[in-house]
Enzyme design. Structure first.
Site, PDB file in Angstrom:
ATOM      1  N   HIS A 135       0.857  -1.186   0.000  1.00 63.45           N
ATOM      2  CA  HIS A 135       0.000   0.000   0.000  1.00 63.45           C
ATOM      3  C   HIS A 135       0.893   1.236   0.000  1.00 63.45           C
ATOM      4  CE1 HIS A 135      -3.147   2.813   1.143  1.00 63.45           C
ATOM      5  NE2 HIS A 135      -3.986   1.880   0.774  1.00 63.45           N
ATOM      6  N   ASP A 164      -7.895  -5.287   0.089  1.00 68.48           N
ATOM      7  CA  ASP A 164      -8.388  -6.160  -0.989  1.00 68.48           C
ATOM      8  C   ASP A 164      -8.063  -7.620  -0.757  1.00 68.48           C
ATOM      9  OD1 ASP A 164      -7.401  -3.402  -2.674  1.00 68.48           O
ATOM     10  OD2 ASP A 164      -9.439  -4.154  -2.879  1.00 68.48           O
TER      11      ASP A 164
HETATM   12  C1  SDX Z   1      -6.150   0.078  -2.861  1.00 69.85           C
HETATM   13  O1  SDX Z   1      -4.407   4.599  -2.082  1.00 69.85           O
HETATM   14  C2  SDX Z   1      -5.326   3.968  -1.425  1.00 69.85           C
HETATM   15  O2  SDX Z   1      -5.690   4.377  -0.334  1.00 69.85           O
HETATM   16  C3  SDX Z   1      -5.862   2.753  -2.135  1.00 69.85           C
HETATM   17  C4  SDX Z   1      -6.880   1.935  -1.364  1.00 69.85           C
HETATM   18  C5  SDX Z   1      -8.129   2.723  -1.095  1.00 69.85           C
HETATM   19  O3  SDX Z   1      -8.851   2.363  -0.150  1.00 69.85           O
HETATM   20  O4  SDX Z   1      -8.432   3.643  -1.919  1.00 69.85           O
HETATM   21  O5  SDX Z   1      -6.341   1.498  -0.127  1.00 69.85           O
HETATM   22  C6  SDX Z   1      -7.306   0.707  -2.166  1.00 69.85           C
HETATM   23  O6  SDX Z   1      -5.894   0.407  -3.983  1.00 69.85           O
HETATM   24  C7  SDX Z   1      -5.277  -0.894  -2.093  1.00 69.85           C
HETATM   25  C8  SDX Z   1      -4.044  -1.376  -2.927  1.00 69.85           C
HETATM   26  C9  SDX Z   1      -4.531  -2.480  -3.864  1.00 69.85           C
HETATM   27  N1  SDX Z   1      -3.444  -2.858  -4.822  1.00 69.85           N
HETATM   28  C10 SDX Z   1      -2.854  -4.044  -4.773  1.00 69.85           C
HETATM   29  O7  SDX Z   1      -3.044  -4.893  -3.897  1.00 69.85           O
HETATM   30  C11 SDX Z   1      -1.924  -4.301  -5.957  1.00 69.85           C
HETATM   31  C12 SDX Z   1      -0.571  -4.850  -5.448  1.00 69.85           C
HETATM   32  N2  SDX Z   1       0.103  -3.784  -4.729  1.00 69.85           N
HETATM   33  C13 SDX Z   1       1.071  -2.977  -5.500  1.00 69.85           C
HETATM   34  O8  SDX Z   1       0.681  -2.708  -6.803  1.00 69.85           O
HETATM   35  C14 SDX Z   1       1.571  -1.789  -4.687  1.00 69.85           C
HETATM   36  O9  SDX Z   1       1.837  -2.228  -3.436  1.00 69.85           O
HETATM   37  C15 SDX Z   1       0.727  -0.543  -4.588  1.00 69.85           C
HETATM   38  C16 SDX Z   1       0.362   0.009  -5.924  1.00 69.85           C
HETATM   39  C17 SDX Z   1      -0.519  -0.819  -3.810  1.00 69.85           C
HETATM   40  C18 SDX Z   1       1.549   0.516  -3.849  1.00 69.85           C
HETATM   41  O10 SDX Z   1       2.637   0.759  -4.607  1.00 69.85           O
HETATM   42  P1  SDX Z   1       3.695   1.914  -4.189  1.00 69.85           P
HETATM   43  O11 SDX Z   1       3.446   2.476  -2.865  1.00 69.85           O
HETATM   44  O12 SDX Z   1       3.784   2.863  -5.339  1.00 69.85           O
HETATM   45  O13 SDX Z   1       4.950   1.099  -3.978  1.00 69.85           O
HETATM   46  P2  SDX Z   1       5.894   0.636  -5.138  1.00 69.85           P
HETATM   47  O14 SDX Z   1       5.037   0.118  -6.270  1.00 69.85           O
HETATM   48  O15 SDX Z   1       6.880   1.720  -5.412  1.00 69.85           O
HETATM   49  O16 SDX Z   1       6.591  -0.611  -4.463  1.00 69.85           O
HETATM   50  C19 SDX Z   1       7.617  -0.391  -3.510  1.00 69.85           C
HETATM   51  C20 SDX Z   1       8.459  -1.641  -3.633  1.00 69.85           C
HETATM   52  C21 SDX Z   1       8.836  -1.937  -5.068  1.00 69.85           C
HETATM   53  O17 SDX Z   1      10.105  -2.573  -5.033  1.00 69.85           O
HETATM   54  P3  SDX Z   1      11.400  -1.669  -5.406  1.00 69.85           P
HETATM   55  O18 SDX Z   1      11.137  -1.083  -6.804  1.00 69.85           O
HETATM   56  O19 SDX Z   1      11.482  -0.576  -4.354  1.00 69.85           O
HETATM   57  O20 SDX Z   1      12.540  -2.660  -5.374  1.00 69.85           O
HETATM   58  O21 SDX Z   1       7.712  -2.779  -3.182  1.00 69.85           O
HETATM   59  C22 SDX Z   1       7.510  -3.679  -4.275  1.00 69.85           C
HETATM   60  C23 SDX Z   1       7.812  -2.943  -5.553  1.00 69.85           C
HETATM   61  O22 SDX Z   1       8.355  -3.804  -6.520  1.00 69.85           O
HETATM   62  N3  SDX Z   1       6.126  -4.084  -4.211  1.00 69.85           N
HETATM   63  C24 SDX Z   1       5.681  -5.324  -4.364  1.00 69.85           C
HETATM   64  C25 SDX Z   1       4.295  -5.247  -4.163  1.00 69.85           C
HETATM   65  N4  SDX Z   1       3.945  -3.985  -3.921  1.00 69.85           N
HETATM   66  C26 SDX Z   1       5.075  -3.253  -3.960  1.00 69.85           C
HETATM   67  N5  SDX Z   1       6.308  -6.480  -4.648  1.00 69.85           N
HETATM   68  C27 SDX Z   1       5.537  -7.577  -4.736  1.00 69.85           C
HETATM   69  N6  SDX Z   1       4.202  -7.598  -4.562  1.00 69.85           N
HETATM   70  C28 SDX Z   1       3.545  -6.446  -4.268  1.00 69.85           C
HETATM   71  N7  SDX Z   1       2.231  -6.456  -4.078  1.00 69.85           N
END
Ligand code: SDX
Length: 434
Positions: free
Chosen positions: A311, A369
């Site tokens: 998140h 989720d």
């Molecule tokens: C919702 O914003 C809100 O409030 C949203 C929400 C709401 O109520 O409105 O809470 C609802 O959207 C919840 C989130 C649902 N999405 C998912 O479950 C999809 C999987 N999660 C990722 O796509 C990700 O965690 C995000 C998009 C939710 C957050 O991404 P960020 O904060 O932009 O973090 P990032 O993508 O920069 O990741 C940071 C690191 C990365 O590694 P590095 O590049 O630093 O080496 O963490 C890794 C990412 O590769 N990473 C993951 C991961 N999420 C982040 N690796 C594996 N699996 C994951 N799920």
């Protein structure tokens, strides 16, 4: 507008031998902010923050999140207490008007919302323009956007009465539209709302009743449905809420702005994650395949991510996931499918991921989720209906944030700038000389 921010001190920005004083504001909770509204006019530079990881886009008094402590407050009340002791329409009133209502006020509000649940009969034709296999989110974007063609008497954003009616119509009609999108996709007749049912019970009945027999709502499923709505109601300036705010800043009508929010929510990184998460759990299939997917999630060359994990704000647990997990156990226990293979994979995946240094280091915890899909699956919703249900719940958040913004006298159109890295000006070359 919320309690006013207090201007506490200034921040000094120095570069190229020059210094600029920028005012700082202290909120009622959360980090202080540096106000850069006059930065470009005084220093001739932009700030740069793709994805807005360090940017406050607005002042708001609706919802507060502490990502480190796993805290979520709506108008100061914790989501844990609201999920346990309140119900969705009371939370809607709280978000819209800022205070918990007394019984008479709440009864009046629920009466008003209930009597806006039908949609204009001519709108039924819209659904028939879609393919039966259209994703219900596509139908919702289309039908909600088209509401502005039917409810002209609540599109003037400068008229407080019209803003009020538009808010009530959107909160009331969203479940009807989502249920109609579902019925249309399975070739069953639309089911009209009933005024003697709660918001959650009405939605379940509009989705699952058929004319051939009476549909009785199970109170445990009704409670679980209401809790899912409550847990998804609002969440600060997430992607879809920011979309609604930006669309609204141009003065677009509320129905068009909420349709924009629905479109943004659809993405798998946002509201589409509940569908993607359940599909991932099904693809994993059995706990013994979890290591394979954990390895893929850690592989920089593999775009795969664990859906339902991580998140932008919560760098500890998502308090909503904790409540949702409890609900999942209750629903599956009621339905006698506590040994649901998807739930077993989910629980084992959560355990394995939380013990893995990669996820601990990157602070990737189950989010809202992760468990909602399991409950909705157990309730017999197809995965394509998971995000529409999220959209139903989040409508009150979008509408409340919209109302807060529109009534702000300092409102101006949102117009971000950029870090331009394209070609500098160059002369046109006629085709014969290229
Ligand atoms: C919702 O914003 C809100 O409030 C949203 C929400 C709401 O109520 O409105 O809470 C609802 O959207 C919840 C989130 C649902 N999405 C998912 O479950 C999809 C999987 N999660 C990722 O796509 C990700 O965690 C995000 C998009 C939710 C957050 O991404 P960020 O904060 O932009 O973090 P990032 O993508 O920069 O990741 C940071 C690191 C990365 O590694 P590095 O590049 O630093 O080496 O963490 C890794 C990412 O590769 N990473 C993951 C991961 N999420 C982040 N690796 C594996 N699996 C994951 N799920």
């Amino acid at each position: 507008m919320p309690d006013t921010k207090t201007e506490t001190r200034t921040a000094t920005l120095s570069f190229d031998g020059k210094s600029f004083e920028l005012p700082m504001h202290s909120p009622t909770a959360g980090p202080d902010v540096i106000d850069i509204q006059k930065l470009y006019s005084s220093a001739g530079v932009f700030t740069h923050d793709p994805g807005f990881t360090s940017t406050s886009s607005c002042e708001s008094g609706l919802t507060f999140i502490d990502g480190d402590e796993g805290i979520l407050l709506h108008r100061g009340y914790s989501i844990d207490e609201l999920a346990e002791q309140s119900h969705y329409l009371e939370v809607c009133y709280l978000l819209l008007y800022g205070e918990l209502p007394d019984k008479k006020t709440l009864d009046n509000f629920e009466f008003t919302i209930t009597r806006h649940t039908m949609i204009h009969e001519q709108m039924h034709n819209f659904f028939r323009g879609f393919r039966r296999d259209a994703h219900p989110m596509a139908t919702m974007v289309g039908v909600v956007g088209a509401m502005s063609a039917f409810y002209h008497d609540s599109t003037d954003i400068h008229d407080s009465w019209q803003r009020e009616v538009a808010s009530h119509r959107l909160i009331a009609k969203m479940p009807t539209i989502a249920a109609m999108a579902y019925k249309y996709s399975i070739g069953q007749p639309f089911v009209y709302p009933r005024n003697d049912l709660s918001y959650a019970a009405n939605f379940l009945r509009m989705c699952f009743a058929v004319p051939a027999e009476e549909y009785v709502v199970d109170p445990v499923l009704e409670r679980a449905m209401d809790r899912i709505f409550t847990l998804h109601a609002d969440h600060e300036q997430n992607a879809s809420t920011s979309t609604v705010r930006l669309a609204s800043s141009s003065g677009a009508n509320p129905f068009a702005c909420i349709a924009a929010g629905i479109a943004c929510l659809w993405g798998p990184a946002h509201g589409g994650a509940n569908q993607a998460c359940l599909e991932m759990l099904r693809e994993i299939g059995t706990p013994d395949r979890i290591p394979e997917f954990i390895a893929r999630a850690k592989d920089k060359n593999d775009p795969f991510r664990l859906m339902g994990f991580g998140h932008r704000v919560y760098k500890n647990f998502d308090p909503r996931a904790r409540v949702m997990k409890k609900s999942a156990d209750e629903v599956l226990d009621l339905l006698g499918i506590e040994d649901n293979p998807t739930l077993q994979v989910a629980k084992e995946l959560e355990k394995v991921a939380l013990e893995d240094d990669y996820f601990a280091d990157k602070k990737l915890y189950p989010n809202v989720d992760f468990y909602s899909g399991i409950i909705l699956d157990a309730m017999q919703f197809p995965t394509a209906m998971f995000t529409p249900i999220f959209a139903v719940a989040r409508t009150v958040g979008w509408v409340s944030q919209w109302k807060e913004m529109i009534s702000d006298p300092a409102l101006k159109i949102g117009r971000p700038r950029q870090l331009y890295t394209g070609p500098v000006q160059r002369p046109y070359v006629p085709i014969e000389k290229r």
